[in-house]
Design a protein around this motif. Sequence first.
Motif, PDB file in Angstrom:
ATOM      1  N   THR A  19      20.670  14.787  12.492  1.00 20.55           N
ATOM      2  CA  THR A  19      19.659  15.248  11.534  1.00 20.55           C
ATOM      3  C   THR A  19      18.822  14.074  11.051  1.00 20.55           C
ATOM      4  OG1 THR A  19      21.122  17.015  10.773  1.00 20.55           O
ATOM      5  CG2 THR A  19      19.293  16.413   9.326  1.00 20.55           C
ATOM      6  N   TYR A  20      17.502  14.286  11.014  1.00 20.43           N
ATOM      7  CA  TYR A  20      16.584  13.272  10.485  1.00 20.43           C
ATOM      8  C   TYR A  20      16.192  13.626   9.058  1.00 20.43           C
ATOM      9  CZ  TYR A  20      15.815  11.724  15.326  1.00 20.43           C
ATOM     10  OH  TYR A  20      15.967  11.250  16.602  1.00 20.43           O
ATOM     11  N   ARG A  21      16.147  12.644   8.194  1.00 20.42           N
ATOM     12  CA  ARG A  21      15.627  12.813   6.836  1.00 20.42           C
ATOM     13  C   ARG A  21      14.614  11.712   6.595  1.00 20.42           C
ATOM     14  NH1 ARG A  21      21.108  14.055   6.585  1.00 20.42           N
ATOM     15  NH2 ARG A  21      21.549  16.152   5.826  1.00 20.42           N
TER      16      ARG A  21
ATOM     17  N   GLU B 257      10.609   2.113  -3.848  1.00 18.28           N
ATOM     18  CA  GLU B 257      11.454   2.605  -4.928  1.00 18.28           C
ATOM     19  C   GLU B 257      12.587   3.423  -4.344  1.00 18.28           C
ATOM     20  OE1 GLU B 257       8.843   5.013  -7.244  1.00 18.28           O
ATOM     21  OE2 GLU B 257       8.615   6.538  -5.682  1.00 18.28           O
ATOM     22  N   MET B 258      13.638   3.631  -5.145  1.00 17.40           N
ATOM     23  CA  MET B 258      14.765   4.438  -4.698  1.00 17.40           C
ATOM     24  C   MET B 258      14.321   5.876  -4.456  1.00 17.40           C
ATOM     25  SD  MET B 258      17.910   4.321  -3.863  1.00 17.40           S
ATOM     26  CE  MET B 258      18.493   2.782  -4.575  1.00 17.40           C
ATOM     27  N   THR B 259      14.856   6.504  -3.411  1.00 16.80           N
ATOM     28  CA  THR B 259      14.489   7.876  -3.074  1.00 16.80           C
ATOM     29  C   THR B 259      15.739   8.746  -2.985  1.00 16.80           C
ATOM     30  OG1 THR B 259      14.753   7.712  -0.668  1.00 16.80           O
ATOM     31  CG2 THR B 259      12.701   6.875  -1.610  1.00 16.80           C
ATOM     32  N   ASP B 260      15.522  10.063  -3.082  1.00 12.81           N
ATOM     33  CA  ASP B 260      16.633  10.995  -2.914  1.00 12.81           C
ATOM     34  C   ASP B 260      17.259  10.845  -1.530  1.00 12.81           C
ATOM     35  OD1 ASP B 260      16.250  11.978  -5.428  1.00 12.81           O
ATOM     36  OD2 ASP B 260      15.109  13.739  -4.794  1.00 12.81           O
ATOM     37  N   VAL B 261      16.413  10.609  -0.537  1.00 13.16           N
ATOM     38  CA  VAL B 261      16.911  10.446   0.826  1.00 13.16           C
ATOM     39  C   VAL B 261      17.890   9.285   0.891  1.00 13.16           C
ATOM     40  CG1 VAL B 261      16.253   9.806   3.183  1.00 13.16           C
ATOM     41  CG2 VAL B 261      14.907  11.484   1.933  1.00 13.16           C
ATOM     42  N   ASN B 262      17.555   8.193   0.202  1.00 11.27           N
ATOM     43  CA  ASN B 262      18.412   7.012   0.257  1.00 11.27           C
ATOM     44  C   ASN B 262      19.671   7.169  -0.576  1.00 11.27           C
ATOM     45  OD1 ASN B 262      18.024   4.415   1.675  1.00 11.27           O
ATOM     46  ND2 ASN B 262      18.639   3.584  -0.298  1.00 11.27           N
TER      47      ASN B 262
ATOM     48  N   ASP C 182       0.815  -1.217   0.000  1.00 13.39           N
ATOM     49  CA  ASP C 182       0.000   0.000   0.000  1.00 13.39           C
ATOM     50  C   ASP C 182       0.847   1.264   0.000  1.00 13.39           C
ATOM     51  OD1 ASP C 182      -2.439  -1.371   0.051  1.00 13.39           O
ATOM     52  OD2 ASP C 182      -2.341  -1.599   2.215  1.00 13.39           O
ATOM     53  N   GLY C 183       2.039   1.191   0.565  1.00 10.90           N
ATOM     54  CA  GLY C 183       2.915   2.353   0.641  1.00 10.90           C
ATOM     55  C   GLY C 183       4.144   2.007   1.460  1.00 10.90           C
ATOM     56  N   PHE C 184       5.113   2.931   1.494  1.00  5.19           N
ATOM     57  CA  PHE C 184       6.305   2.691   2.302  1.00  5.19           C
ATOM     58  C   PHE C 184       6.826   4.026   2.822  1.00  5.19           C
ATOM     59  CE2 PHE C 184       8.209   3.961  -1.642  1.00  5.19           C
ATOM     60  CZ  PHE C 184       9.467   4.471  -1.339  1.00  5.19           C
ATOM     61  N   GLY C 185       7.627   3.923   3.859  1.00  6.05           N
ATOM     62  CA  GLY C 185       8.250   5.109   4.433  1.00  6.05           C
ATOM     63  C   GLY C 185       9.601   4.747   5.013  1.00  6.05           C
ATOM     64  N   LEU C 186      10.466   5.750   5.156  1.00  7.01           N
ATOM     65  CA  LEU C 186      11.757   5.516   5.808  1.00  7.01           C
ATOM     66  C   LEU C 186      12.223   6.800   6.479  1.00  7.01           C
ATOM     67  CD1 LEU C 186      14.281   6.859   3.907  1.00  7.01           C
ATOM     68  CD2 LEU C 186      13.549   5.008   2.413  1.00  7.01           C
ATOM     69  N   ILE C 187      13.042   6.613   7.494  1.00  6.94           N
ATOM     70  CA  ILE C 187      13.648   7.726   8.203  1.00  6.94           C
ATOM     71  C   ILE C 187      15.116   7.400   8.424  1.00  6.94           C
ATOM     72  CG2 ILE C 187      12.809   6.730  10.371  1.00  6.94           C
ATOM     73  CD1 ILE C 187      13.574  10.443   9.784  1.00  6.94           C
ATOM     74  N   LYS C 188      15.990   8.379   8.138  1.00  7.26           N
ATOM     75  CA  LYS C 188      17.422   8.197   8.323  1.00  7.26           C
ATOM     76  C   LYS C 188      17.931   9.260   9.288  1.00  7.26           C
ATOM     77  CE  LYS C 188      19.877   7.100   4.748  1.00  7.26           C
ATOM     78  NZ  LYS C 188      20.540   7.107   3.416  1.00  7.26           N
ATOM     79  N   TYR C 189      18.825   8.830  10.159  1.00  6.83           N
ATOM     80  CA  TYR C 189      19.387   9.729  11.166  1.00  6.83           C
ATOM     81  C   TYR C 189      20.911   9.717  11.049  1.00  6.83           C
ATOM     82  CZ  TYR C 189      20.630  11.600  15.782  1.00  6.83           C
ATOM     83  OH  TYR C 189      21.146  12.348  16.813  1.00  6.83           O
ATOM     84  N   SER C 190      21.487  10.910  10.893  1.00  7.91           N
ATOM     85  CA  SER C 190      22.934  11.046  10.837  1.00  7.91           C
ATOM     86  C   SER C 190      23.307  12.478  11.198  1.00  7.91           C
ATOM     87  CB  SER C 190      23.453  10.697   9.434  1.00  7.91           C
ATOM     88  OG  SER C 190      24.856  10.724   9.403  1.00  7.91           O
TER      89      SER C 190
ATOM     90  N   HIS D 115      22.365  10.577   1.118  1.00  4.20           N
ATOM     91  CA  HIS D 115      22.778  10.795   2.497  1.00  4.20           C
ATOM     92  C   HIS D 115      23.295   9.515   3.133  1.00  4.20           C
ATOM     93  CE1 HIS D 115      20.920  14.738   2.250  1.00  4.20           C
ATOM     94  NE2 HIS D 115      19.837  14.169   1.781  1.00  4.20           N
ATOM     95  N   ASP D 116      24.380   9.649   3.877  1.00  2.00           N
ATOM     96  CA  ASP D 116      24.920   8.509   4.598  1.00  2.00           C
ATOM     97  C   ASP D 116      23.920   8.062   5.664  1.00  2.00           C
ATOM     98  OD1 ASP D 116      27.243   8.599   3.155  1.00  2.00           O
ATOM     99  OD2 ASP D 116      28.242   9.952   4.571  1.00  2.00           O
ATOM    100  N   LEU D 117      23.985   6.774   5.980  1.00  2.00           N
ATOM    101  CA  LEU D 117      23.070   6.213   6.968  1.00  2.00           C
ATOM    102  C   LEU D 117      23.850   5.811   8.212  1.00  2.00           C
ATOM    103  CD1 LEU D 117      20.288   5.052   7.784  1.00  2.00           C
ATOM    104  CD2 LEU D 117      20.992   2.905   6.708  1.00  2.00           C
ATOM    105  N   LYS D 118      23.546   6.476   9.313  1.00  2.00           N
ATOM    106  CA  LYS D 118      24.083   6.041  10.599  1.00  2.00           C
ATOM    107  C   LYS D 118      23.100   5.072  11.239  1.00  2.00           C
ATOM    108  CE  LYS D 118      25.455   7.632  15.180  1.00  2.00           C
ATOM    109  NZ  LYS D 118      25.562   8.799  16.096  1.00  2.00           N
ATOM    110  N   VAL D 119      21.846   5.487  11.272  1.00  2.00           N
ATOM    111  CA  VAL D 119      20.786   4.633  11.779  1.00  2.00           C
ATOM    112  C   VAL D 119      19.487   5.028  11.085  1.00  2.00           C
ATOM    113  CG1 VAL D 119      20.319   6.161  13.739  1.00  2.00           C
ATOM    114  CG2 VAL D 119      19.612   3.777  13.864  1.00  2.00           C
ATOM    115  N   GLY D 120      18.612   4.070  10.831  1.00  2.00           N
ATOM    116  CA  GLY D 120      17.350   4.393  10.173  1.00  2.00           C
ATOM    117  C   GLY D 120      16.364   3.254  10.311  1.00  2.00           C
ATOM    118  N   ILE D 121      15.109   3.549  10.033  1.00  2.00           N
ATOM    119  CA  ILE D 121      14.084   2.515  10.010  1.00  2.00           C
ATOM    120  C   ILE D 121      13.167   2.755   8.817  1.00  2.00           C
ATOM    121  CG2 ILE D 121      14.088   1.991  12.478  1.00  2.00           C
ATOM    122  CD1 ILE D 121      11.740   3.798  12.897  1.00  2.00           C
ATOM    123  N   GLY D 122      12.573   1.669   8.317  1.00  2.00           N
ATOM    124  CA  GLY D 122      11.649   1.761   7.192  1.00  2.00           C
ATOM    125  C   GLY D 122      10.475   0.828   7.406  1.00  2.00           C
ATOM    126  N   HIS D 123       9.472   0.962   6.557  1.00  2.00           N
ATOM    127  CA  HIS D 123       8.241   0.191   6.745  1.00  2.00           C
ATOM    128  C   HIS D 123       7.511   0.056   5.421  1.00  2.00           C
ATOM    129  CE1 HIS D 123       3.985  -0.441   8.054  1.00  2.00           C
ATOM    130  NE2 HIS D 123       4.536  -1.082   9.066  1.00  2.00           N
TER     131      HIS D 123
END
Length: 420
Positions: free
Chosen positions: A26-28, A37-42, A15-23, A45-53
């Motif tokens: 700063t959260y993106r 699909e691939m996103t600008d956020v992904n 139905d949809g997806f989301g992600l959050i990256k923290y480095s 930006h480097d990934l220190k920690v993140g979650i997706g769904h």
Amino acid sequence: DLINCLKKLQHRGRDGFGLIKYSNRTYREYRSEGQVEMTDVNQKHDLKVGIGHTRYKTSGSETIEGRLNELQPLKDKIEGGHIYIAHNGNIPKVNGHDTSYLLNYITNKKGYCLEDILIDIMNMIPGSYSLIILHRGTLYAMRDRYGVRPLCLGENEKGIYLSSESVGLPENSYKRDIKPGEIIKINSAGIQNIYKHRITYNGLCLFEIIYFLNEESWCDGINIKRTRAYLGEKLAEKENYKFNEEENVVIGIPNSGITSGRGYANKLGLPYMQYISKNKDAGRTFILMDNESRVKACKKKFAYNVDGLRGKKVILVDDSIVRGNVMKSLVDNLKDCGVLEIHVRIPSPPVIDICELGIAIHKKEELIMNKKTVEEVKKELGVDSLKYLYINEMGGIIPENSYSQCFTGKIADEFKNWKP
């Protein structure tokens, strides 16, 4: 990376997806309806920690704006900064979006530290939830006391990972499952166990085992592919119909019926042929929200080897029959292909009830078995025979406390009596 891991879990929600990256403090974040699909956020930006769904909708808004707002991870503010939460499951008796309910539960506990609030959730809310929470660069993971929905932990030289399924982890990183009633914390100090409830149950959902989980996954010590093959073998052991290898061919319905179909065929010494294939990009029709969409998708779901099927007596093996849309479409198309007989074999019990803990079955009236006998459903499908495998015939391979309301009509008293 986060996107590739989410793509491996696409079968759990489209139905949809989301992600959050923290480095760098700063959260993106990014959210979109539809497939991963691939996103600008992904990309940038480097990934220190993140979650997706990836979302499989079981509750919430019907408007486009509302659906976008409900795509996880959801966010809010608590003392110390933002909090993000991703949730797999369903909290019964909650009006509206159950992930929002959990987030509000956390943010409304003023003056309490986050870890104490999570322990409070574990003690107060029986289920169903597998949660990943991000706060100030620290991850928390927790799984309800019944372990209804899966959640696992991975680790390699590059980092520490959490996923609904082991198949979603980087290769060879699977370490173990988060245990029912367990809360862990992950930060620069590594993995810390901060709580384990004293009363827990191995209650992994039976529908997860037979359908939802990717067959390449392990969960709670269960090898899903091996289990589905075994259920096909158990189904074959109770067979009393006189099939033979000259006249009959077994076909597993892609994708979750294939392994059971092979197990069934091997046990009986019958030929197995994949004369039905899944069309590219065809999703799981069961998880679509309305019946019109499900019926339309069923008609486009499969491709048929007409030359192979013509004149055959076919034994169809599928993981389950819920509403019957897929099976009706299959039967109609097989008859158009010139199949002489159609026998349906299901390595799970009839679906007879709703699910309150995270499968989108909201009304008994949706179910093909509602107030019908197996013989009546056989006639409705237009097949020559129909047989199921019942829980007492599964041979002990399924955990004793597996959540099985949709098959048995039973739900633990704690869920019945709990009130939000």
